[in-house]
Design an enzyme around this catalytic site. Structure first.
Site, short mmCIF file in Angstrom:
data_model
loop_
_atom_site.label_atom_id
_atom_site.label_comp_id
_atom_site.label_asym_id
_atom_site.label_seq_id
_atom_site.Cartn_x
_atom_site.Cartn_y
_atom_site.Cartn_z
N HIS A 74 0.84 -1.10 0.11
CA HIS A 74 -0.20 0.00 0.03
C HIS A 74 0.78 1.26 -0.02
O HIS A 74 2.03 1.07 0.09
CB HIS A 74 -0.89 0.01 1.35
CG HIS A 74 -0.06 -0.04 2.62
ND1 HIS A 74 0.63 1.03 2.91
CD2 HIS A 74 0.19 -1.17 3.21
CE1 HIS A 74 1.25 0.34 4.25
NE2 HIS A 74 0.93 -0.70 4.29
N ASP A 100 4.28 -4.75 3.26
CA ASP A 100 5.45 -4.87 3.12
C ASP A 100 6.04 -6.30 3.58
O ASP A 100 6.98 -6.83 2.95
CB ASP A 100 6.44 -3.79 3.96
CG ASP A 100 5.90 -3.55 5.46
OD1 ASP A 100 4.91 -4.16 5.73
OD2 ASP A 100 6.48 -2.60 6.09
#
Ligand code: NAG
Ligand code: NAG
Ligand code: NAG
Ligand code: NAG
Ligand code: NAG
Ligand code: NAG
Ligand code: NAG
Ligand code: NAG
Length: 452
Positions: free
Chosen positions: A38, A326
């Site tokens: 994101h 991540d």
């Protein structure tokens, strides 16, 4: 009535154009899979003494962990880069110029920031083509006053977060906790955690933060400091008098090392209770995803010579996107042996980082290959090819044989569905199975001796 008559021929022409094969020599582009983090977000939580309360985080709906307008912009721009590469012929005309629901599937984790990143990305790819005059009012979106001209909404799919072991790699999973606790008993991890550099740092941070800071929760502090400094530089100095850049660098170094261990890096072949810690951590965190990516490609290859009904969906599908975190990207990179190459100098992938797996097929031999591209951050292009950094892909240039990915999928596929595997008491099952195998060995020995 008139509108309808005009729209139909345009619609047909565009479908025909997009059906032209994208070739590079004898190689044909079959499918693209994107996995992205994101965009820019607010801190997900913070430390006890922090004066930056939730009231400071009013972006993107407000509150902890939300996508900010910067994050939305980053993903819209990534979507524009994807559009240039795969729609507008820079260099490929692979996807239709207008949104075609049969070509595209987007799946997100069930978090506001990943869902909104996916929507923002699709604004860049298909949702804002008024300038190009690509989408058609009355066909792709309502032709009414009030609707943003050219805006085409695209569906984003998700599943409940607690069930998502494909993309939410830190979901509740007792098995992963057990293995991580075993990892801490290895010399490698315990020596590091007990080193004076680490214990002294944790001690100092514990004093500053008013709560125990340890290697497991250090990432929260790292994240909060980084974001606060970015958004409120003046107040940050005032609120965080103990902060220095060199202290932050130490936090970054230790935090990155902890994350590497959590992903099995540096623990290859470390055995505890007969369990290969480095391998099982990779399996738990990245195995399901690598298997999913491989299965999509394998099915695409199988269907390339099958026009049957069971292949209709696959033959039309060209672009599959995973909107994630991540942690998701890093687990995948760790499993494929490219974490250190991809993410430099250290740490986790940055906002709007994106891995692209392109599937190519040699039309002369029918051999299938994949190409791995890594978009490192918001200012990167889509031209950083890292395929040859994957062990097994050395020397194969940009295109690596699919057999190599199959190998990774076979080796790291979880033992069973993660929902079940997470609940397995591995310590109990390994000790019973080792007792069982000793009994078995003894009986075989006994039979062997007595038969003599
Ligand atoms: C075609 O493949 C070669 C490598 O084999 C690569 O250097 C080149 O950039 C590719 N061209 C396109 C347009 O994909
Ligand atoms: C998402 O937004 C809703 C409110 O719309 C909020 O209740 C929820 O906590 C948010 N979830 C996440 C994961 O940020
Ligand atoms: C966009 O396309 C429509 C239909 O093809 C056409 O009528 C219109 O003039 C075009 N608008 C622009 C700005 O090119
Ligand atoms: C390291 O610390 C742990 C507790 O955090 C302790 O159990 C362990 O014995 C220590 N190891 C060494 C080598 O000092
Ligand atoms: C912790 O603080 C003490 C006292 O200020 C300092 O001497 C030491 O270097 C600090 N440790 C680390 C790892 O920064
Ligand atoms: C490749 O696949 C096509 C379609 O199934 C088939 O007709 C052709 O014989 C195959 N070529 C080779 C070299 O296997
Ligand atoms: C991207 O470029 C902008 C403008 O130069 C800069 O402010 C930003 O920090 C850069 N982002 C990254 C991740 O390098
Ligand atoms: C698959 O893995 C095995 C064992 O690790 C190795 O011997 C073999 O070369 C690999 N095959 C490919 C295509 O990478």
């Amino acid at each position: 009535m008139k509108l309808l008559i005009y729209s139909i021929p345009i619609f047909l022409v565009q479908l025909v154009v997009s059906n032209a094969d994208v070739m590079n020599g004898t190689m044909k582009l079959m499918m693209v899979q994107a996995i992205w983090r994101h965009g820019d977000r607010t801190p997900t939580e913070t430390y006890h003494n922090d004066q930056f309360t939730e009231n400071y985080w009013m972006f993107g709906g407000g509150g902890w962990g939300q996508l900010t307008p910067i994050g939305m912009r980053q993903h819209m721009q990534l979507g524009q880069k994807l559009r240039a590469r795969y729609v507008n012929g820079q260099p490929y005309k692979f996807l239709n110029t207008r949104y075609n629901q049969q070509e595209i599937f987007v799946r997100s984790t069930d978090k506001n920031r990943t869902l909104l990143s996916a929507f923002s990305n699709m604004v860049g790819m298909y949702g804002n083509t008024a300038q190009e005059n690509a989408s058609i009012a009355g066909v792709d979106y309502p032709d009414v006053v009030g609707w943003p001209v050219g805006f085409v909404p695209i569906p984003i799919h998700t599943i409940p977060d607690a069930e998502d072991h494909l993309l939410s790699v830190d979901n509740y999973c007792p098995l992963q906790d057990t293995i991580w606790n075993l990892a801490k008993t290895t010399d490698t991890v315990s020596n590091y955690f007990n080193s004076s550099a680490v214990t002294s740092l944790m001690g100092n941070l514990t004093n500053y933060c008013g709560e125990e800071i340890n290697p497991d929760n250090l990432w929260i502090l790292y994240n909060a400091l980084k974001i606060e400094k970015q958004y409120y530089p003046a107040q940050f100095k005032q609120f965080t008098p103990w902060y220095t850049d060199s202290l932050f660098e130490q936090i970054d170094i230790v935090n990155s090392q902890v994350q590497d261990f959590q992903n099995g890096l540096g623990l290859e072949g470390k055995m505890v209770n007969g369990i290969d810690i480095g391998k099982i951590l990779r399996k738990i965190r990245g195995g399901t995803l690598v298997n999913d990516i491989y299965n999509h490609m394998n099915r695409k290859t199988q269907c390339s010579s099958n026009n049957g009904k069971e292949c209709t969906y696959t033959n039309r599908l060209k672009f599959f996107a995973y909107s994630a975190h991540d942690t998701t990207l890093y687990a995948l990179f760790s499993l494929l042996g490219v974490a250190k190459l991809a993410v430099q100098p250290r740490g986790y992938p940055l906002y709007s980082a994106c891995a692209l797996f392109e599937q190519w097929q040699d039309v002369q031999t029918n051999q299938t290959y994949f190409k791995l591209i890594y978009h490192r951050h918001e200012n990167d292009t889509l031209s950083n090819v890292i395929t040859s950094g994957i062990p097994g892909c050395e020397g194969s240039g940009d295109y690596c044989p699919m057999a190599v990915l199959k190998n990774y999928s076979d080796v790291f596929k979880p033992e069973m569905e993660m929902n079940q595997w997470c609940d397995v008491n591995i310590l109990k099952s390994t000790s019973t199975s080792s007792i069982f195998s000793s009994l078995l060995a003894f009986s075989i020995f006994y039979l062997f001796v007595s038969s003599k």
